[in-house]
Write a protein that holds these residues in place. Sequence first.
Motif, PDB file in Angstrom:
ATOM      1  N   ILE A 146      37.429  63.339  30.382  1.00 48.68           N
ATOM      2  CA  ILE A 146      36.640  64.356  29.461  1.00 48.68           C
ATOM      3  C   ILE A 146      35.678  65.190  30.083  1.00 48.68           C
ATOM      4  N   LYS A 147      35.377  64.536  31.417  1.00 52.80           N
ATOM      5  CA  LYS A 147      34.396  65.527  32.175  1.00 52.80           C
ATOM      6  C   LYS A 147      35.091  66.644  32.773  1.00 52.80           C
ATOM      7  N   VAL A 205      34.822  66.363  21.246  1.00 56.14           N
ATOM      8  CA  VAL A 205      34.871  65.423  22.248  1.00 56.14           C
ATOM      9  C   VAL A 205      35.274  63.970  21.867  1.00 56.14           C
ATOM     10  N   ARG A 206      34.642  63.528  20.549  1.00 54.31           N
ATOM     11  CA  ARG A 206      35.265  62.292  20.215  1.00 54.31           C
ATOM     12  C   ARG A 206      36.602  62.098  20.094  1.00 54.31           C
ATOM     13  N   ARG A 207      37.103  63.100  19.444  1.00 57.80           N
ATOM     14  CA  ARG A 207      38.732  63.175  18.988  1.00 57.80           C
ATOM     15  C   ARG A 207      39.457  62.993  20.385  1.00 57.80           C
ATOM     16  N   LEU A 208      39.020  63.700  21.377  1.00 61.43           N
ATOM     17  CA  LEU A 208      39.875  63.846  22.561  1.00 61.43           C
ATOM     18  C   LEU A 208      39.828  62.698  23.477  1.00 61.43           C
ATOM     19  N   CYS A 209      38.493  61.974  23.383  1.00 60.07           N
ATOM     20  CA  CYS A 209      38.235  60.664  23.948  1.00 60.07           C
ATOM     21  C   CYS A 209      39.102  59.315  23.266  1.00 60.07           C
ATOM     22  N   GLU A 210      39.037  59.551  21.861  1.00 59.68           N
ATOM     23  CA  GLU A 210      39.918  58.559  21.398  1.00 59.68           C
ATOM     24  C   GLU A 210      41.541  58.654  21.528  1.00 59.68           C
ATOM     25  N   ARG A 215      28.503  56.415  29.696  1.00 58.98           N
ATOM     26  CA  ARG A 215      27.936  57.375  30.792  1.00 58.98           C
ATOM     27  C   ARG A 215      27.258  58.422  30.234  1.00 58.98           C
ATOM     28  N   THR A 216      26.022  58.768  30.687  1.00 58.46           N
ATOM     29  CA  THR A 216      25.279  59.960  30.392  1.00 58.46           C
ATOM     30  C   THR A 216      25.553  61.171  31.271  1.00 58.46           C
ATOM     31  N   ILE A 217      26.358  62.129  30.759  1.00 66.54           N
ATOM     32  CA  ILE A 217      26.862  63.333  31.604  1.00 66.54           C
ATOM     33  C   ILE A 217      26.027  64.437  31.362  1.00 66.54           C
ATOM     34  N   ILE A 218      25.757  65.161  32.610  1.00 65.37           N
ATOM     35  CA  ILE A 218      25.079  66.310  32.461  1.00 65.37           C
ATOM     36  C   ILE A 218      25.754  67.591  32.579  1.00 65.37           C
ATOM     37  N   LEU A 219      25.432  68.802  31.730  1.00 65.09           N
ATOM     38  CA  LEU A 219      26.141  70.038  32.043  1.00 65.09           C
ATOM     39  C   LEU A 219      24.856  70.739  32.422  1.00 65.09           C
ATOM     40  N   VAL A 276      30.076  70.453  34.527  1.00 63.86           N
ATOM     41  CA  VAL A 276      29.528  68.802  34.603  1.00 63.86           C
ATOM     42  C   VAL A 276      28.764  68.843  36.386  1.00 63.86           C
ATOM     43  N   VAL A 277      27.653  68.224  36.205  1.00 66.65           N
ATOM     44  CA  VAL A 277      27.025  67.912  37.607  1.00 66.65           C
ATOM     45  C   VAL A 277      27.358  66.626  38.033  1.00 66.65           C
TER      46      VAL A 277
END
Length: 247
Positions: free
Chosen positions: A17-18, A30-35, A100-104, A109-110
């Motif tokens: 997803i990153k 995002v939820r749909r793609l992850c699942e 995870r907490t992800i930063i954009l 994505v960083v």
Amino acid sequence: MEYSEVQKIAKDTIEYIKNVLHADMKLTDVRRLCEEKMLALGADSFWYWDVGAFVFSGDETTVSVSGREYVTSDRLIAADDIITIDLSPQCGNIWGDYARTIILENGGVVEDINSIRNSEWRNGLLMEEELHAELLRFAVPQTTFEELDFHINQLITERGFINLDFLGNLGHSIVKDKNDRIYTEKGNMALLSSVGYFTFEPHISVKDSKYGYKKENIYYFADGTLKELYFQKFNVILFLFYIFIRN
């Protein structure tokens, strides 16, 4: 399927997803793609109230809610944004649990925490790293869930952060039925080593901040030492080679 394999499904999904996160993407997508990705990788269901991916962004990252009440918002990801994703894949009653907490920043994505320009976000993720490192330093087989709860919450407070979890705990045992979980909380005198696996998932913020941070791994004891659960492909190959040469 082993616990490490199901946990790898979650880890691989976060890495996937990153690579597809972008500004103006809906959290529902995002939820749909992850699942969909977890199912494609071998999960057969999602153990936590049938929600495979809890997804929050911006000021929603401070929200802590039970799965039975969770609803994914359709808000859009900003070019500079903070997104927390918490995954719960399952295969044959074997759980994974990974967040995870992800930063954009500037739409990308960083990966390196120290490269995050927003100092508040950077400090929050660095604190998560410190908490997980302290878990590995502090916990021994004789440590109780209550002792870990007290120690980590004390450290959170000393560093100027707060615990956001809606139940006030820091994690739980990994079991076959979610109703059988025991928690890292006050009053739980069970030893950490009395369970096969447990999660550590501090959800933290600083007082009056709009942003929260979460990092979750599964841990277990091996030969008296606490270790993170992860899939060791190289070791599996060596084991299969060993079996081959024996025969």
